[in-house]
Write an enzyme that holds these catalytic residues in place. Structure first.
Site, PDB file in Angstrom:
ATOM      1  N   HIS A 288       0.831  -1.201   0.000  1.00  0.00           N
ATOM      2  CA  HIS A 288       0.000   0.000   0.000  1.00  0.00           C
ATOM      3  C   HIS A 288       0.871   1.259   0.000  1.00  0.00           C
ATOM      4  CE1 HIS A 288      -3.249   2.569   2.119  1.00  0.00           C
ATOM      5  NE2 HIS A 288      -3.338   2.671   0.805  1.00  0.00           N
TER       6      HIS A 288
ATOM      7  N   ASP B  52       7.370   5.272 -21.094  1.00  0.00           N
ATOM      8  CA  ASP B  52       7.748   5.059 -22.481  1.00  0.00           C
ATOM      9  C   ASP B  52       9.256   4.847 -22.564  1.00  0.00           C
ATOM     10  OD1 ASP B  52       8.984   7.657 -22.491  1.00  0.00           O
ATOM     11  OD2 ASP B  52       7.112   8.579 -23.159  1.00  0.00           O
TER      12      ASP B  52
ATOM     13  N   HIS C 219       5.693  17.776 -16.751  1.00  0.00           N
ATOM     14  CA  HIS C 219       6.548  16.618 -17.001  1.00  0.00           C
ATOM     15  C   HIS C 219       7.782  16.612 -16.096  1.00  0.00           C
ATOM     16  CE1 HIS C 219       8.100  13.198 -19.160  1.00  0.00           C
ATOM     17  NE2 HIS C 219       9.188  13.861 -19.522  1.00  0.00           N
TER      18      HIS C 219
ATOM     19  N   TYR D  18       5.223  11.300 -23.827  1.00  0.00           N
ATOM     20  CA  TYR D  18       4.463  11.464 -22.577  1.00  0.00           C
ATOM     21  C   TYR D  18       3.565  10.281 -22.234  1.00  0.00           C
ATOM     22  CZ  TYR D  18       6.178  16.164 -23.229  1.00  0.00           C
ATOM     23  OH  TYR D  18       7.001  17.252 -23.441  1.00  0.00           O
ATOM     24  N   ALA D  19       3.899   9.087 -22.701  1.00  0.00           N
ATOM     25  CA  ALA D  19       3.153   7.881 -22.337  1.00  0.00           C
ATOM     26  C   ALA D  19       3.768   7.339 -21.047  1.00  0.00           C
ATOM     27  CB  ALA D  19       3.199   6.852 -23.461  1.00  0.00           C
ATOM     28  N   ASN D  20       3.508   8.063 -19.965  1.00  0.00           N
ATOM     29  CA  ASN D  20       4.065   7.751 -18.660  1.00  0.00           C
ATOM     30  C   ASN D  20       2.999   7.966 -17.607  1.00  0.00           C
ATOM     31  OD1 ASN D  20       6.930   7.768 -19.720  1.00  0.00           O
ATOM     32  ND2 ASN D  20       6.396   9.907 -20.052  1.00  0.00           N
TER      33      ASN D  20
END
Length: 129
Positions: free
Chosen positions: A20, A28, A96, A118-120
């Site tokens: 948790h 990316d 970012h 920006y595929a994060n």
């Protein structure tokens, strides 16, 4: 031998160690990976495996109570933004550079072969009860 779910032994083992509040950065191929977190690098070729494939697989096995992504994803990568919005109605957006700073605290980094910007996303683990 496992018959389903995540078969990659390094990733399956890393997931089993999460608790948790731990952070998991799904990123990316271009995201700088900080020193410290455990890294499972799944990148094979540009675009393989995709950010979407890895995120879907992780979400099938993880309890996620929150997610943070780069604000820039909205304009630069509408497909990734739509995917994130679909899974995380309360998605937090930060610049970012801030996402990169936050990623230092992640417990696990899963690098994909995604070649779109920006595929994060930084996931925060929850509990199943």
């Amino acid at each position: 031998m496992k018959k389903g779910g995540i078969l990659n032994r390094h990733l399956a083992g890393a997931i089993a160690e999460l608790g948790h509040g731990h952070g998991v950065l799904v990123c990316d191929a271009g995201m700088p990976i900080p020193e410290g977190p455990r890294v499972v690098d799944l990148a094979f070729r540009a675009g393989v495996p995709s950010f979407a494939e890895i995120l879907e697989g992780l979400l099938a096995e993880l309890v996620v109570e929150g997610a943070t992504a780069a604000r820039e994803v909205r304009e630069a990568n509408p497909a990734a933004a739509g995917l994130l919005d679909g899974h995380f109605p309360g998605l937090a957006l930060v610049p970012h550079e801030e996402l990169k700073r936050l990623s230092v605290g992640a417990r696990l980094v899963v690098r994909t072969g995604e070649a779109r910007p920006y595929a994060n996303v930084l996931l925060r683990c929850g509990v199943f009860f």
